[in-house]
Design an enzyme around this catalytic site. Structure first.
Site, PDB file in Angstrom:
ATOM      1  N   LYS A 110       0.847  -1.191   0.000  1.00  0.00           N
ATOM      2  CA  LYS A 110       0.000   0.000   0.000  1.00  0.00           C
ATOM      3  C   LYS A 110       0.884   1.242   0.000  1.00  0.00           C
ATOM      4  O   LYS A 110       1.798   1.356   0.820  1.00  0.00           O
ATOM      5  CB  LYS A 110      -0.905  -0.028   1.246  1.00  0.00           C
TER       6      LYS A 110
ATOM      7  N   HIS B 175      -0.351   4.496   0.238  1.00  0.00           N
ATOM      8  CA  HIS B 175      -0.999   5.665   0.827  1.00  0.00           C
ATOM      9  C   HIS B 175      -1.475   5.300   2.228  1.00  0.00           C
ATOM     10  O   HIS B 175      -1.334   4.158   2.652  1.00  0.00           O
ATOM     11  CB  HIS B 175      -2.191   6.110  -0.039  1.00  0.00           C
TER      12      HIS B 175
END
Length: 219
Positions: A102, A104
């Site tokens: 991921k 963000h």
């Protein structure tokens, strides 16, 4: 009944362990088949977690954190860590990985407990066919921290030779990574449960023993 006998009956009642004539991915013709995808209700998952907890407690496996490899291992680790707390008062942590990192929010590859050096980690998975999951998981765990992977726990050890070696996937995992793989039950336990009348399937006993003699790994 022992927890092993209860688990075998649970697998049969859940349609996870079936007997008949099956062609496996390897091309081998087997008299039994295990389909863990047939666990699909809340009560089944809760029971399954209890059996993982029984196996961890019975074998005295040190566990600070249970790790569930994405995707199948995630609900298994969650239900196992819950059962450890409720059945045995062992309040371990859990975490799992993402298939994609991921980029963000909090970011990263892992969700749940942030792994630390020397943390005792137990990998939770359903079955082990080739050891591929462990091969992919170990570098991920070691990239997060210098954890101590104390064990991997699976539901059933088929105790079957891989296509290119005399070792079973469980034995190969120990040879390659030094990780001991524990199973709630193995094929010998299933054969004995049929012999003892815990589950039906006497008509498949001879075929199961023949299959074990032909493809079974020693030890």
């Amino acid at each position: 009944m022992t927890y092993k006998e209860e688990f075998i009956k649970f697998m049969v009642d859940s349609g996870v362990l079936t007997f008949g004539d099956f062609t496996l991915k390897s091309g081998r013709k087997a008299p039994y088949f295990i389909n863990c995808g047939n666990y699909k209700t809340g009560s089944q998952l809760a029971k399954l977690g209890g059996f993982y907890a029984d196996c961890i407690a019975d074998n005295k496996i040190p566990a600070d954190t249970l790790f569930g490899p994405a995707y199948k291992g995630i609900p298994l680790a969650v239900t196992a860590v819950t059962a450890l707390a409720t059945k045995y008062g062992i309040d371990a942590s859990y975490c799992f990985d993402r298939k994609e990192v991921k980029d963000h929010g909090e970011g990263g590859m892992f969700v749940g407990k942030k792994l630390e050096d020397n943390e005792k980690v137990v990998i939770i998975d359903d079955v082990m066919t080739s050891g591929k999951a462990l091969k992919e998981t170990m570098p991920k765990l070691k990239s997060a921290a210098d954890v101590d992977v104390t064990a991997m726990v699976i539901t059933v050890d088929r105790m079957e030779k891989a296509l290119d070696t005399e070792l079973s996937a469980v034995q190969q995992a120990y040879k390659d990574f030094g990780v001991k793989v524990y199973s709630i039950v193995n094929i010998n336990d299933i054969i004995k449960a049929i012999e003892d009348g815990i589950v039906e399937g006497r008509e498949y006993l001879d075929k199961m023993k023949e299959y074990r003699a032909q493809y079974g790994a020693e030890g």
